[in-house]
Design a protein around this motif. Sequence first.
Motif, PDB file in Angstrom:
ATOM      1  N   ARG A 156       0.044 -12.903 -18.018  1.00 44.79           N
ATOM      2  CA  ARG A 156       0.722 -13.206 -16.752  1.00 44.79           C
ATOM      3  C   ARG A 156       1.829 -12.199 -16.462  1.00 44.79           C
ATOM      4  O   ARG A 156       2.042 -11.811 -15.305  1.00 44.79           O
ATOM      5  N   GLN A 157       2.520 -11.755 -17.507  1.00 43.97           N
ATOM      6  CA  GLN A 157       3.551 -10.742 -17.318  1.00 43.97           C
ATOM      7  C   GLN A 157       2.929  -9.418 -16.898  1.00 43.97           C
ATOM      8  O   GLN A 157       3.459  -8.702 -16.036  1.00 43.97           O
ATOM      9  N   THR A 158       1.783  -9.064 -17.503  1.00 42.48           N
ATOM     10  CA  THR A 158       1.070  -7.847 -17.117  1.00 42.48           C
ATOM     11  C   THR A 158       0.635  -7.912 -15.663  1.00 42.48           C
ATOM     12  O   THR A 158       0.765  -6.934 -14.912  1.00 42.48           O
ATOM     13  N   LEU A 159       0.117  -9.071 -15.242  1.00 42.53           N
ATOM     14  CA  LEU A 159      -0.307  -9.244 -13.851  1.00 42.53           C
ATOM     15  C   LEU A 159       0.883  -9.106 -12.909  1.00 42.53           C
ATOM     16  O   LEU A 159       0.776  -8.472 -11.852  1.00 42.53           O
ATOM     17  N   ARG A 160       2.010  -9.676 -13.284  1.00 50.89           N
ATOM     18  CA  ARG A 160       3.210  -9.548 -12.447  1.00 50.89           C
ATOM     19  C   ARG A 160       3.638  -8.097 -12.331  1.00 50.89           C
ATOM     20  O   ARG A 160       4.089  -7.653 -11.269  1.00 50.89           O
ATOM     21  N   THR A 161       3.505  -7.351 -13.424  1.00 48.83           N
ATOM     22  CA  THR A 161       3.847  -5.920 -13.389  1.00 48.83           C
ATOM     23  C   THR A 161       2.960  -5.175 -12.402  1.00 48.83           C
ATOM     24  O   THR A 161       3.438  -4.370 -11.595  1.00 48.83           O
ATOM     25  N   ILE A 162       1.659  -5.458 -12.451  1.00 45.93           N
ATOM     26  CA  ILE A 162       0.716  -4.798 -11.541  1.00 45.93           C
ATOM     27  C   ILE A 162       1.016  -5.163 -10.098  1.00 45.93           C
ATOM     28  O   ILE A 162       1.036  -4.301  -9.205  1.00 45.93           O
ATOM     29  N   LEU A 163       1.267  -6.453  -9.851  1.00 44.35           N
ATOM     30  CA  LEU A 163       1.506  -6.915  -8.482  1.00 44.35           C
ATOM     31  C   LEU A 163       2.824  -6.396  -7.911  1.00 44.35           C
ATOM     32  O   LEU A 163       3.045  -6.468  -6.706  1.00 44.35           O
ATOM     33  N   SER A 164       3.683  -5.866  -8.782  1.00 50.61           N
ATOM     34  CA  SER A 164       4.958  -5.313  -8.296  1.00 50.61           C
ATOM     35  C   SER A 164       4.820  -3.871  -7.823  1.00 50.61           C
ATOM     36  O   SER A 164       5.762  -3.319  -7.251  1.00 50.61           O
ATOM     37  N   LEU A 165       3.644  -3.266  -8.051  1.00 42.93           N
ATOM     38  CA  LEU A 165       3.463  -1.858  -7.699  1.00 42.93           C
ATOM     39  C   LEU A 165       3.037  -1.715  -6.240  1.00 42.93           C
ATOM     40  O   LEU A 165       2.035  -2.307  -5.814  1.00 42.93           O
ATOM     41  N   PRO A 166       3.750  -0.924  -5.443  1.00 42.29           N
ATOM     42  CA  PRO A 166       3.486  -0.838  -4.000  1.00 42.29           C
ATOM     43  C   PRO A 166       2.115  -0.279  -3.626  1.00 42.29           C
ATOM     44  O   PRO A 166       1.586  -0.627  -2.573  1.00 42.29           O
ATOM     45  N   VAL A 167       1.534   0.592  -4.458  1.00 41.99           N
ATOM     46  CA  VAL A 167       0.292   1.266  -4.071  1.00 41.99           C
ATOM     47  C   VAL A 167      -0.825   0.279  -3.763  1.00 41.99           C
ATOM     48  O   VAL A 167      -1.630   0.505  -2.854  1.00 41.99           O
ATOM     49  N   ILE A 168      -0.907  -0.838  -4.483  1.00 42.20           N
ATOM     50  CA  ILE A 168      -2.010  -1.773  -4.258  1.00 42.20           C
ATOM     51  C   ILE A 168      -1.901  -2.455  -2.897  1.00 42.20           C
ATOM     52  O   ILE A 168      -2.889  -2.986  -2.393  1.00 42.20           O
ATOM     53  N   TYR A 169      -0.713  -2.439  -2.285  1.00 42.17           N
ATOM     54  CA  TYR A 169      -0.538  -2.990  -0.940  1.00 42.17           C
ATOM     55  C   TYR A 169      -0.642  -1.898   0.121  1.00 42.17           C
ATOM     56  O   TYR A 169      -1.062  -2.151   1.245  1.00 42.17           O
ATOM     57  N   VAL A 170      -0.243  -0.712  -0.246  1.00 46.54           N
ATOM     58  CA  VAL A 170      -0.216   0.406   0.698  1.00 46.54           C
ATOM     59  C   VAL A 170      -1.625   0.789   1.159  1.00 46.54           C
ATOM     60  O   VAL A 170      -1.843   1.087   2.339  1.00 46.54           O
ATOM     61  N   ILE A 171      -2.605   0.773   0.250  1.00 46.40           N
ATOM     62  CA  ILE A 171      -3.962   1.216   0.601  1.00 46.40           C
ATOM     63  C   ILE A 171      -4.588   0.327   1.675  1.00 46.40           C
ATOM     64  O   ILE A 171      -5.025   0.835   2.718  1.00 46.40           O
ATOM     65  N   PRO A 172      -4.663  -1.003   1.497  1.00 48.55           N
ATOM     66  CA  PRO A 172      -5.232  -1.819   2.578  1.00 48.55           C
ATOM     67  C   PRO A 172      -4.406  -1.770   3.859  1.00 48.55           C
ATOM     68  O   PRO A 172      -4.960  -1.826   4.963  1.00 48.55           O
ATOM     69  N   LEU A 173      -3.080  -1.659   3.737  1.00 49.32           N
ATOM     70  CA  LEU A 173      -2.224  -1.573   4.926  1.00 49.32           C
ATOM     71  C   LEU A 173      -2.529  -0.313   5.733  1.00 49.32           C
ATOM     72  O   LEU A 173      -2.631  -0.365   6.972  1.00 49.32           O
ATOM     73  N   ALA A 174      -2.694   0.818   5.047  1.00 46.24           N
ATOM     74  CA  ALA A 174      -2.994   2.075   5.738  1.00 46.24           C
ATOM     75  C   ALA A 174      -4.336   1.998   6.466  1.00 46.24           C
ATOM     76  O   ALA A 174      -4.460   2.433   7.619  1.00 46.24           O
ATOM     77  N   PHE A 175      -5.360   1.439   5.791  1.00 43.42           N
ATOM     78  CA  PHE A 175      -6.672   1.288   6.430  1.00 43.42           C
ATOM     79  C   PHE A 175      -6.599   0.355   7.637  1.00 43.42           C
ATOM     80  O   PHE A 175      -7.172   0.633   8.695  1.00 43.42           O
ATOM     81  N   LEU A 176      -5.911  -0.759   7.483  1.00 37.49           N
ATOM     82  CA  LEU A 176      -5.805  -1.734   8.565  1.00 37.49           C
ATOM     83  C   LEU A 176      -5.125  -1.124   9.790  1.00 37.49           C
ATOM     84  O   LEU A 176      -5.608  -1.262  10.927  1.00 37.49           O
ATOM     85  N   MET A 177      -4.030  -0.428   9.571  1.00 35.46           N
ATOM     86  CA  MET A 177      -3.291   0.173  10.686  1.00 35.46           C
ATOM     87  C   MET A 177      -4.089   1.287  11.350  1.00 35.46           C
ATOM     88  O   MET A 177      -4.024   1.463  12.571  1.00 35.46           O
ATOM     89  N   ARG A 178      -4.873   2.024  10.548  1.00 36.80           N
ATOM     90  CA  ARG A 178      -5.676   3.095  11.138  1.00 36.80           C
ATOM     91  C   ARG A 178      -6.831   2.539  11.944  1.00 36.80           C
ATOM     92  O   ARG A 178      -7.104   2.989  13.061  1.00 36.80           O
ATOM     93  N   TRP A 179      -7.534   1.541  11.408  1.00 40.92           N
ATOM     94  CA  TRP A 179      -8.685   0.965  12.117  1.00 40.92           C
ATOM     95  C   TRP A 179      -8.260   0.217  13.378  1.00 40.92           C
ATOM     96  O   TRP A 179      -8.998   0.168  14.354  1.00 40.92           O
ATOM     97  N   LEU A 180      -7.065  -0.382  13.361  1.00 42.90           N
ATOM     98  CA  LEU A 180      -6.570  -1.100  14.540  1.00 42.90           C
ATOM     99  C   LEU A 180      -5.782  -0.189  15.480  1.00 42.90           C
ATOM    100  O   LEU A 180      -5.286  -0.646  16.510  1.00 42.90           O
ATOM    101  N   HIS A 181      -5.693   1.096  15.086  1.00 41.81           N
ATOM    102  CA  HIS A 181      -4.982   2.096  15.909  1.00 41.81           C
ATOM    103  C   HIS A 181      -3.541   1.659  16.196  1.00 41.81           C
ATOM    104  O   HIS A 181      -3.059   1.740  17.325  1.00 41.81           O
ATOM    105  N   ILE A 182      -2.878   1.176  15.167  1.00 41.10           N
ATOM    106  CA  ILE A 182      -1.482   0.768  15.303  1.00 41.10           C
ATOM    107  C   ILE A 182      -0.589   1.992  15.106  1.00 41.10           C
ATOM    108  O   ILE A 182      -0.580   2.592  14.029  1.00 41.10           O
ATOM    109  N   PRO A 183       0.147   2.380  16.122  1.00 43.00           N
ATOM    110  CA  PRO A 183       1.015   3.565  15.977  1.00 43.00           C
ATOM    111  C   PRO A 183       2.258   3.256  15.157  1.00 43.00           C
ATOM    112  O   PRO A 183       2.737   2.117  15.122  1.00 43.00           O
ATOM    113  N   ILE A 184       2.762   4.272  14.493  1.00 41.51           N
ATOM    114  CA  ILE A 184       4.000   4.145  13.727  1.00 41.51           C
ATOM    115  C   ILE A 184       5.085   4.929  14.457  1.00 41.51           C
ATOM    116  O   ILE A 184       4.929   6.136  14.700  1.00 41.51           O
TER     117      ILE A 184
END
Length: 307
Positions: A156-184
Amino acid sequence: MTYFIYILLNNVIPLSIMIALGVILYRAFKLDIRTLSKLNFYLFSPALVFKMLYESTLSMQLMMQTLLFFALHLVAMFLLVEFIMRVRGYQNSMITAMRNSVIFYNSANYALPLNQLVFVGDAFTLSIQIIIMMMQSLLPNTYGVYSVNAHKNDPRQTLRTILSLPVIYVIPLAFLMRWLHIPIPDPIYMPITYISNAFVCTALLTLGVQLGSMKWKLMFSDVMLSNVLRLLIGPAVGFGIVWLLGIHGTMAQALVLATSVPTSLSSALIAVEYDNEPEFASQVVFSSTIFSICTVTLVIYLIQFIA
């Protein structure tokens, strides 16, 4: 010879200079490597991945083909290195360090410019490399972190460590924003650009600080084994997989070239961050970058024969 000189001048020498500066800075100021490591994991690397994926243009068909190749290559190299480590009798943390040094490779700041040199700015081959870069960014931040912590921490501690890393959230966020043409908005996108541009510099300085701070004990046989698996066996397996899948032409060439690059900085950063054979990991990254001058040049010559 042109490729040899290009790799030397545009990859190996600049990388070596940045690593040497890290060594010098550590000797002069005793820089805190933990702080540098956290900056790479939690700031610079996520910004780079987000920016590249947000700006990319990837078709679903191309992504599926590339991901299939990537998965088969990963499994083949994983099984091969596992077999060799069992034969050699590796134990504990060295198992993880060796495995990471072989299956994690420098798909961003080394492979991207190399791809564009070999294929003369081809957008199709660049898309292939970006997909592989995405996976090579995701794996170290998930499986890589899990593997070095699994034998130390509660799951559980290992899982918490992984879930604290931003990259695993950044990848789906980047795809979602690109496919929905959301400007930054520019006031937000400009800092992302500045931070992403700092990744290569900071990662290489971190490697230099690690090399400068460690007590050198040359692990020649282990380091050379990793180099052979990464630089020679890796692309050889790549050749076999494109043949097996019936992939031809430019796509086959780009996929094989993507597997020929040296060990990723991520393997050394993980080793430093979680104290998992950092001396071995740092030596592998540095030596594989140097040896890649010859091996990558050979691969570039050989992929010309893929019809």
